[in-house]
Motif scaffolding. Structure first.
Motif, PDB file in Angstrom:
ATOM      1  N   LEU A 402     136.180  33.028  93.841  1.00 31.83           N
ATOM      2  CA  LEU A 402     134.979  33.644  94.430  1.00 31.83           C
ATOM      3  C   LEU A 402     134.008  32.568  94.442  1.00 31.83           C
ATOM      4  CD1 LEU A 402     134.176  35.886  96.672  1.00 31.83           C
ATOM      5  CD2 LEU A 402     133.165  37.002  94.506  1.00 31.83           C
ATOM      6  N   LYS A 403     133.558  32.493  93.215  1.00 30.84           N
ATOM      7  CA  LYS A 403     132.308  31.476  92.685  1.00 30.84           C
ATOM      8  C   LYS A 403     132.620  30.087  93.462  1.00 30.84           C
ATOM      9  CE  LYS A 403     130.208  34.175  89.352  1.00 30.84           C
ATOM     10  NZ  LYS A 403     130.667  34.896  87.885  1.00 30.84           N
ATOM     11  N   PHE A 404     133.706  29.727  93.237  1.00 31.66           N
ATOM     12  CA  PHE A 404     134.173  28.412  93.339  1.00 31.66           C
ATOM     13  C   PHE A 404     134.060  28.206  95.009  1.00 31.66           C
ATOM     14  CE2 PHE A 404     137.184  25.212  95.425  1.00 31.66           C
ATOM     15  CZ  PHE A 404     136.853  24.154  94.434  1.00 31.66           C
ATOM     16  N   SER A 405     134.211  29.300  95.971  1.00 30.84           N
ATOM     17  CA  SER A 405     134.167  28.921  97.218  1.00 30.84           C
ATOM     18  C   SER A 405     132.780  28.883  97.640  1.00 30.84           C
ATOM     19  CB  SER A 405     134.727  30.107  98.097  1.00 30.84           C
ATOM     20  OG  SER A 405     133.969  31.377  97.877  1.00 30.84           O
ATOM     21  N   ASP A 406     131.655  29.278  96.998  1.00 30.03           N
ATOM     22  CA  ASP A 406     130.225  29.102  97.236  1.00 30.03           C
ATOM     23  C   ASP A 406     129.909  27.852  96.478  1.00 30.03           C
ATOM     24  OD1 ASP A 406     130.029  31.666  98.061  1.00 30.03           O
ATOM     25  OD2 ASP A 406     129.385  32.535  96.360  1.00 30.03           O
ATOM     26  N   ILE A 407     130.414  27.378  95.423  1.00 28.34           N
ATOM     27  CA  ILE A 407     130.098  26.007  95.158  1.00 28.34           C
ATOM     28  C   ILE A 407     130.674  24.958  96.100  1.00 28.34           C
ATOM     29  CG2 ILE A 407     130.400  24.468  93.024  1.00 28.34           C
ATOM     30  CD1 ILE A 407     130.901  26.965  91.205  1.00 28.34           C
ATOM     31  N   PHE A 408     131.704  25.169  96.435  1.00 30.36           N
ATOM     32  CA  PHE A 408     132.415  24.314  97.549  1.00 30.36           C
ATOM     33  C   PHE A 408     131.806  23.819  98.483  1.00 30.36           C
ATOM     34  CE2 PHE A 408     135.211  23.358 100.921  1.00 30.36           C
ATOM     35  CZ  PHE A 408     136.325  22.436 100.535  1.00 30.36           C
ATOM     36  N   GLU A 409     131.088  24.947  99.133  1.00 27.23           N
ATOM     37  CA  GLU A 409     130.223  24.849 100.403  1.00 27.23           C
ATOM     38  C   GLU A 409     128.822  24.035 100.167  1.00 27.23           C
ATOM     39  OE1 GLU A 409     129.980  28.784 102.042  1.00 27.23           O
ATOM     40  OE2 GLU A 409     132.176  28.710 102.716  1.00 27.23           O
ATOM     41  N   ASP A 410     128.490  24.685  99.017  1.00 23.75           N
ATOM     42  CA  ASP A 410     127.033  24.395  98.556  1.00 23.75           C
ATOM     43  C   ASP A 410     126.887  22.865  97.939  1.00 23.75           C
ATOM     44  OD1 ASP A 410     124.102  24.731  98.572  1.00 23.75           O
ATOM     45  OD2 ASP A 410     124.580  24.660  96.020  1.00 23.75           O
ATOM     46  N   LYS A 411     127.930  22.581  97.317  1.00 24.57           N
ATOM     47  CA  LYS A 411     127.842  21.161  96.488  1.00 24.57           C
ATOM     48  C   LYS A 411     129.136  20.161  97.420  1.00 24.57           C
ATOM     49  CE  LYS A 411     125.534  21.951  92.761  1.00 24.57           C
ATOM     50  NZ  LYS A 411     124.909  23.091  93.039  1.00 24.57           N
ATOM     51  N   PHE A 412     130.029  20.639  97.802  1.00 25.27           N
ATOM     52  CA  PHE A 412     131.083  19.590  98.175  1.00 25.27           C
ATOM     53  C   PHE A 412     130.756  19.130  99.791  1.00 25.27           C
ATOM     54  CE2 PHE A 412     135.058  19.116 100.167  1.00 25.27           C
ATOM     55  CZ  PHE A 412     135.507  17.696  99.477  1.00 25.27           C
ATOM     56  N   LEU A 413     130.517  20.380 100.525  1.00 24.23           N
ATOM     57  CA  LEU A 413     130.543  20.343 101.887  1.00 24.23           C
ATOM     58  C   LEU A 413     129.099  19.683 102.262  1.00 24.23           C
ATOM     59  CD1 LEU A 413     131.941  23.511 103.697  1.00 24.23           C
ATOM     60  CD2 LEU A 413     133.063  21.278 103.609  1.00 24.23           C
ATOM     61  N   ARG A 414     128.173  20.279 101.649  1.00 29.85           N
ATOM     62  CA  ARG A 414     126.827  19.971 102.021  1.00 29.85           C
ATOM     63  C   ARG A 414     126.419  18.616 101.606  1.00 29.85           C
ATOM     64  NH1 ARG A 414     122.415  23.344 102.776  1.00 29.85           N
ATOM     65  NH2 ARG A 414     123.426  25.103 101.418  1.00 29.85           N
ATOM     66  N   GLN A 415     126.044  17.654 102.754  1.00 28.10           N
ATOM     67  CA  GLN A 415     125.187  16.425 102.171  1.00 28.10           C
ATOM     68  C   GLN A 415     124.513  15.796 103.389  1.00 28.10           C
ATOM     69  OE1 GLN A 415     129.776  14.455 102.464  1.00 28.10           O
ATOM     70  NE2 GLN A 415     128.218  12.783 103.166  1.00 28.10           N
ATOM     71  N   ASP A 416     123.539  14.877 103.151  1.00 29.91           N
ATOM     72  CA  ASP A 416     122.463  14.745 104.103  1.00 29.91           C
ATOM     73  C   ASP A 416     123.259  13.707 105.047  1.00 29.91           C
ATOM     74  OD1 ASP A 416     120.554  15.867 102.725  1.00 29.91           O
ATOM     75  OD2 ASP A 416     120.075  14.095 101.542  1.00 29.91           O
ATOM     76  N   ARG A 417     122.318  13.672 106.195  1.00 22.30           N
ATOM     77  CA  ARG A 417     123.004  13.099 107.463  1.00 22.30           C
ATOM     78  C   ARG A 417     123.178  11.765 107.482  1.00 22.30           C
ATOM     79  NH1 ARG A 417     121.077  17.726 109.511  1.00 22.30           N
ATOM     80  NH2 ARG A 417     121.887  18.055 111.671  1.00 22.30           N
ATOM     81  N   ASP A 418     122.358  10.946 106.440  1.00 15.34           N
ATOM     82  CA  ASP A 418     122.421   9.644 105.952  1.00 15.34           C
ATOM     83  C   ASP A 418     123.204   9.294 104.770  1.00 15.34           C
ATOM     84  OD1 ASP A 418     120.641  10.557 104.535  1.00 15.34           O
ATOM     85  OD2 ASP A 418     119.034   9.034 105.656  1.00 15.34           O
ATOM     86  N   GLU A 419     123.918  10.347 104.238  1.00 15.72           N
ATOM     87  CA  GLU A 419     124.439  10.223 102.754  1.00 15.72           C
ATOM     88  C   GLU A 419     125.873   9.850 102.963  1.00 15.72           C
ATOM     89  OE1 GLU A 419     124.503  13.723 100.439  1.00 15.72           O
ATOM     90  OE2 GLU A 419     125.435  13.094  98.856  1.00 15.72           O
ATOM     91  N   ASP A 420     126.056   8.610 102.416  1.00 16.53           N
ATOM     92  CA  ASP A 420     127.398   7.821 102.386  1.00 16.53           C
ATOM     93  C   ASP A 420     128.193   7.895 101.275  1.00 16.53           C
ATOM     94  OD1 ASP A 420     129.328   6.356 103.233  1.00 16.53           O
ATOM     95  OD2 ASP A 420     128.067   4.882 103.983  1.00 16.53           O
ATOM     96  N   ARG A 421     128.963   9.028 100.720  1.00 15.84           N
ATOM     97  CA  ARG A 421     129.591   8.909  99.743  1.00 15.84           C
ATOM     98  C   ARG A 421     131.056   8.020  99.561  1.00 15.84           C
ATOM     99  NH1 ARG A 421     129.806  15.285  99.141  1.00 15.84           N
ATOM    100  NH2 ARG A 421     127.553  15.983  99.059  1.00 15.84           N
ATOM    101  N   THR A 422     131.216   7.375  98.512  1.00 18.58           N
ATOM    102  CA  THR A 422     132.601   6.703  98.681  1.00 18.58           C
ATOM    103  C   THR A 422     133.385   7.602  97.956  1.00 18.58           C
ATOM    104  OG1 THR A 422     132.426   6.120  96.086  1.00 18.58           O
ATOM    105  CG2 THR A 422     131.207   4.525  97.502  1.00 18.58           C
ATOM    106  N   ILE A 423     134.795   7.284  98.461  1.00 16.20           N
ATOM    107  CA  ILE A 423     135.816   8.052  98.076  1.00 16.20           C
ATOM    108  C   ILE A 423     135.865   8.510  96.606  1.00 16.20           C
ATOM    109  CG2 ILE A 423     137.395   6.099  98.054  1.00 16.20           C
ATOM    110  CD1 ILE A 423     138.231   9.734  99.011  1.00 16.20           C
ATOM    111  N   ASP A 424     135.641   7.625  95.748  1.00 14.67           N
ATOM    112  CA  ASP A 424     135.600   7.680  94.116  1.00 14.67           C
ATOM    113  C   ASP A 424     134.491   8.944  94.053  1.00 14.67           C
ATOM    114  OD1 ASP A 424     137.678   6.270  93.005  1.00 14.67           O
ATOM    115  OD2 ASP A 424     136.468   4.454  93.766  1.00 14.67           O
ATOM    116  N   GLU A 425     133.423   8.736  94.597  1.00 16.43           N
ATOM    117  CA  GLU A 425     132.466   9.692  94.359  1.00 16.43           C
ATOM    118  C   GLU A 425     132.764  11.041  94.748  1.00 16.43           C
ATOM    119  OE1 GLU A 425     128.340   6.625  94.789  1.00 16.43           O
ATOM    120  OE2 GLU A 425     128.961   8.042  96.517  1.00 16.43           O
TER     121      GLU A 425
END
Lengths: 458, 580
Positions: A402-425
């Protein structure tokens, strides 16, 4: 061919004009109609016989009367293609819209486009890094794929499409895409948004725009994507470019298709859309791909808005059966303030399996992605339960998920409109987030990977 | 005298009307100056309505139409295997040589290579009385498949001469007393089932290597199965797994109105993949038909008939053939599209009124038969269905379910949880277990059916318990029911889920399936015992060896190791009693 002008119009109905007694006219032939005030309209033959011909008029039938003169041009619809298309803005029928000169044709290409022989295709396997974690990790985009965005009114699908267009590149490469942008019935405001963004990033110089806006003729929308794809094919297969085709909004295209069907009094399929809509859409979407012996590729990124957020509506439904996956935008996540609001659960990339792994992305990609999915899916399901019974009723495992699902949305999904993460990141981020779950509950990861990448602290 | 040349009167998409031609129903005609291939599908007085297998743009009224006197047929003989055809048996490789990477039109191509010489070995001799279906010789077509050359159905007589040696498919290898020349190639009209002596009841399972299918919902050789599912639920992956791993001797794979890239993937993959049953490349036993969604719709309509006729031809040689049709919904839509151009009165959802009878006729061509030469052969048909919006109350799903005996229901919810294969164990069914139980008892284990019943019962109980859990949470359940939930979770995560992309887990033999099911039941029994002796549920469930048992299925040699892993688990579970 015949340049005779016929004045034998019998009926005019919706976007269709019916004529009788002509010379033999070819199916699919292009037609010009001269109105009494001297202005011209264009059309195409939809049905032909010895006695009668049905013409679909792209600009609409307004002001056509029975005295109008109809000329059959003896050829099917062709687009003048040239390397000079790049950097140009054209209207929905392929005429310059940017005040520039007409395109000088290196070649004239039939806009219907022939089917690629499946034997001559090359399977897409080059991973495209979009820099968006949700896409790269869970619904990986592959060069030569057709991956639509299923969105709905009021959601930021345009931002996502533009972010992808800006950031998309092959891993460890700076090779850029040529963007072919095809607007069908979108508002001038949306169009300006795309155009300004492409201008701002300098991408416009490497783009071709075909624009049919909301106040342009609806029937013209039926040819706009065909023009765009014809240009894309020419650039990809004659000039070796990697082309990214973005078209928006497929829903408007399908509505135009329905309009023609209704005017012809055809037997409708579901919700009034014609029974051949699947085939018709396939003839657009299937023009993505890579062929043997050619360097270029066509990757398609169609955007469609689901009427009433309903994924079972015929437009997303038939699209989903043809495209190689879909990226689904969620209103719920958007309302929760998460960008990009991609709901990974119904999203999918069918070509992902063949393009991820040790040689292309990383050896842990497949299993990490599966584990993230599974844990998030279960966590989301538990939210419903918690609403009824409260967290106290959960066991330890469920509480962690349950806690993981919140972390998933907040940390994994969320990113800035110009944030370009590499696949390793992105993948490292996954491991770091999964460390909040006990190792024994991560059954989709094998021991080897856990030892190699795991960030659990004992 | 009948007139074999007419003119085009009207063109509307793939439907062309011609006048002045005396054609029979389903006769093949050549349309226009480019001689596009078409088939007569309706006759009104002087007008013949033709469905054309190629794009009709640019064709005009007044162009000629020629009748051929033939009905739509396929060429059968050596050279079929490893081929990839479009819906009307034109080899895609030949089309590429002639037209390049894009499929244009007006190209005619033979289904078989007419020039290639094959090494024919006669097995009959001069003076033998032969009848239709009888085998007179063989050709080693691929390393795995011996192509048996048969007397065409309806032909019989006494052999005057027969020779072994190098022949192409149009040369006579055998001459009968009445002068009839027997060639290695025969033609057969696709819309007619090939004849056989009688149909048998199926009694052998088609082993697929997929645990949920073989163990819970088995399909018999000669049976028919439907796989309906919304997009993204894994129909194509399931079909491809079946094509790869099922123990049929031959596979006919029809990509009917599906994605081009998927067909290419199959084309790239099959020559590389090794058939676990023979050790040879999968392509050696495969015939592929690819009529992708953007290829002409009338050829899509024909593709399933082309495919099943080829399957029947190999059945007649005594082989077990599996045919995968992906997707029958696209075939039905092709019928709908043609029907709507004919302005026929529509049935449900715009489909023609004859939809369900066409579906039934198609699936009825499956079966285990005694062939004309007394051998035993089978055609198993597995049809994918793509119901709009995933709702199987629509006509194609319903028409299919009325006929097939096995229903593998794919579920979008499971797919979203990445539970693959996403086959719903609660609504899927198979009507074959009764007839196959004897085979499982004889070949796997005498208590196989009982183990299956126990596993399905656990899953059913879990579904009921889950409803309660949704209301009160799992902690509120009595301890024995909590254990049942754990056992059921083990069934789902360890047994039912199977990773089709993992080289080891993708194929699971029936013996291994049985061993895994037994391991789960052993866990349940030992856990119950330990808990009765005072162990805590938490400790029992969390023994590390159980996780290892589950993870080890991704490693080679699992069947050999599973016994040791179960012993370790039993030991650790017993240990939880003492720890307390």
């Amino acid at each position: 061919m015949t340049s005779k002008e016929y004045k034998t119009i019998t009926d005019i109905k919706g976007p269709l004009v019916f004529l009788e007694k002509t010379e033999p006219v070819a199916y699919g032939e292009i037609v010009t109609i001269r109105l009494s005030d001297g202005s011209m309209k264009n059309g195409q033959v939809l049905d032909t016989s010895d006695d009668a011909v049905i013409v679909q008029v792209f600009e609409g039938t307004e002001a056509i009367d029975r005295q109008a003169g109809v000329k059959f041009l003896g050829d099917v619809f062709k687009l003048s293609v040239s390397r000079d298309l790049v950097g140009r803005i054209l209207d929905g029928a392929g005429r310059p819209r940017d005040g520039g000169p007409d395109i000088v044709a290196e070649e004239k290409a039939d806009i219907i486009g022939a089917a690629i022989n499946p034997y001559s295709r090359q399977s897409p396997h080059d991973f495209i890094q979009t820099g968006v974690s949700a896409i790269d990790c869970c619904t990986t985009l592959v060069r030569g794929q057709k991956l639509p965005i299923f969105s709905a009114s009021g959601l930021p699908h345009n931002d996502i499409a533009l972010q992808i267009a800006r950031q998309a590149k092959l891993k460890d490469s700076d090779e850029e895409f040529i963007v072919v942008f095809c607007a069908m019935g979108i508002t001038a405001e949306e169009y300006n948004f795309f155009r300004t963004d492409l201008e701002r990033t300098g991408a416009l110089e490497n783009a071709v725009l075909f624009v049919n806006l909301a106040d342009d003729p609806a029937v013209e929308r039926l040819i706009t994507p065909r023009l765009a794809l014809t240009a894309a094919e020419y650039l990809a297969f004659e000039h070796d470019y990697h082309v990214l085709v973005i078209y928006t909004d497929m829903t408007n295209y399908c509505d135009s298709l329905r309009q023609i069907g209704a005017a012809r009094e055809e037997v409708p399929g579901r919700r009034g859309y014609p029974g051949y809509m699947y085939t018709d859409l396939a003839m657009l979407y299937e023009r993505a791909g890579i062929v043997k012996g050619k360097k270029g590729s066509i990757t398609q990124f169609p955007i469609l808005t689901m009427p009433g957020d309903d994924i079972t509506h015929p437009i997303p439904d038939l699209s989903g059966y043809i495209t190689e996956g879909q990226i689904v935008i969620s209103r719920e996540l958007h309302q929760a303030g998460i960008y990009p609001p991609i709901n990974v659960l119904p999203s999918l990339s069918r070509l992902m399996g063949g393009c991820i792994g040790e040689k292309t992305t990383r050896d842990d990609h497949k299993k990490v992605s599966d584990q993230m999915y599974a844990a998030y899916a279960e966590g989301r399901e538990l939210r419903g339960l918690v609403a009824i019974v409260g967290e106290d009723a959960l066991n330890e495992r469920d509480l962690q998920l349950l806690k993981f699902s919140d972390i998933f949305e907040d940390k994994f999904l969320r990113q800035d409109r110009d944030e370009d993460r590499t696949i390793d990141e992105t993948l490292d981020l996954c491991w770091s987030l999964m460390s909040s779950i006990d190792e024994k509950y991560l059954v989709r990861l094998d021991r080897e990977l856990i030892d190699k990448y795991g960030q659990h602290t004992e | 005298m009948s007139n074999n040349e007419g003119v085009i009167y009207r063109i509307s998409g793939p439907v062309v009307t011609a006048t002045g031609i005396d054609a029979r129903m389903y006769e093949v005609v050549r349309v226009g100056h480019e001689k596009l291939m078409g088939e007569v599908i309706e006759i009104h007085g002087d007008q013949s309505v033709i469905q054309v297998y190629e794009d009709t743009s640019g064709i005009r009224p007044g162009e000629p139409v020629l009748s051929t006197g033939q009905t739509l047929s396929v060429q059968l003989g050596p050279g079929l295997l490893t081929s990839i055809y479009d819906g009307i048996q034109r080899p895609l490789q030949t089309l590429e040589e002639v037209m390049g990477v894009f499929i244009t039109r007006g190209v005619d191509a033979d289904g078989l290579d007419l020039e290639k010489k094959w090494d024919f070995v006669a097995t009959a001799s001069a003076g033998d009385e032969v009848v239709g279906g009888q085998i007179i010789g063989t050709v080693q077509e691929t390393e795995t498949i011996t192509h048996k050359i048969m007397i065409p159905p309806k032909v019989s007589g006494k052999i005057k001469s027969i020779d072994s040696g190098e022949f192409n498919v149009t040369e006579a290898v055998c001459v009968l007393d009445d002068g009839t020349e027997i060639k290695m190639m025969q033609e057969w009209p696709v819309r007619h089932p090939r004849p056989y002596t009688q149909k048998y009841a199926p009694d052998t399972p088609l082993v697929t290597g997929m645990r949920i299918l073989d163990f819970l919902f088995p399909l018999a050789k000669g049976g028919a199965a439907g796989i309906p599912g919304p997009f993204g639920s894994g129909k194509t992956v399931t079909q491809q797994s079946l094509a790869k791993y099922s123990d049929a001797q031959l596979v006919v794979y029809i990509g009917c109105g599906e994605r081009g890239n998927e067909m290419t993937e199959v084309l790239d993959e099959f020559p590389e993949l090794i058939d676990p049953n023979t050790g040879q490349p999968l392509m050696n036993r495969t015939v592929m038909i690819a009529n992708t969604s953007n290829m002409p719709v009338a050829a899509r309509e024909a593709s399933v008939y082309t495919g099943i006729t080829i399957a029947e031809y190999f059945r007649d040689q005594g082989y077990d053939v599996a045919l995968m049709a992906d997707s029958t919904s696209r075939w039905a839509e092709a019928m709908r599209e043609i029907s709507s151009r004919l302005e026929e009165m529509p049935g449900e959802e715009g489909y023609p009124a004859y939809l369900s009878s066409r579906l039934a006729e198609f699936y009825e061509r499956a079966g285990r038969v005694e062939t004309l030469n007394g051998d035993d052969g089978s055609v198993t048909v597995i049809g994918a269905v793509s119901p709009p919006g995933g709702d199987i109350s629509e006509p194609v799903s319903q028409g299919t379910l009325r006929i097939v005996k096995v229903f593998w229901g794919l579920d979008a919810g499971l797919a979203r949880k990445r539970h693959f294969p996403a086959i719903n164990w609660l609504n899927s069914y198979s009507l074959y277990p009764q007839s196959l139980n004897q085979w499982f008892r004889d070949n796997i284990a005498s208590d196989f059916p009982e183990v299956r019943t126990e596993i399905s019962a656990l899953l059913k109980v879990e579904a009921e318990l889950q409803e309660i859990v949704q209301l009160v949470g799992s902690d509120a359940l009595p301890i024995d029911q909590q254990l049942t939930l754990e056992v059921a979770r083990m069934i789902r995560e360890y047994f039912l889920q199977q990773n089709g992309f993992d080289p080891v887990d993708a194929y699971s033999g029936v013996e291994q399936q049985y061993a895994m099911a037994k391991a789960i039941l052993t866990f349940q029994d030992e856990a119950k015992k330990a808990m009765a002796a005072g162990a805590r549920l938490q400790d029992v469930v969390n023994v590390p060896s159980r996780t290892e048992l589950m993870r080890a299925r991704f490693a080679e040699g699992y069947l050999e190791n599973i016994g040791g892993l179960v012993d370790d688990m039993v030991g650790e579970i017993t240990g939880t009693v003492e720890a307390n």
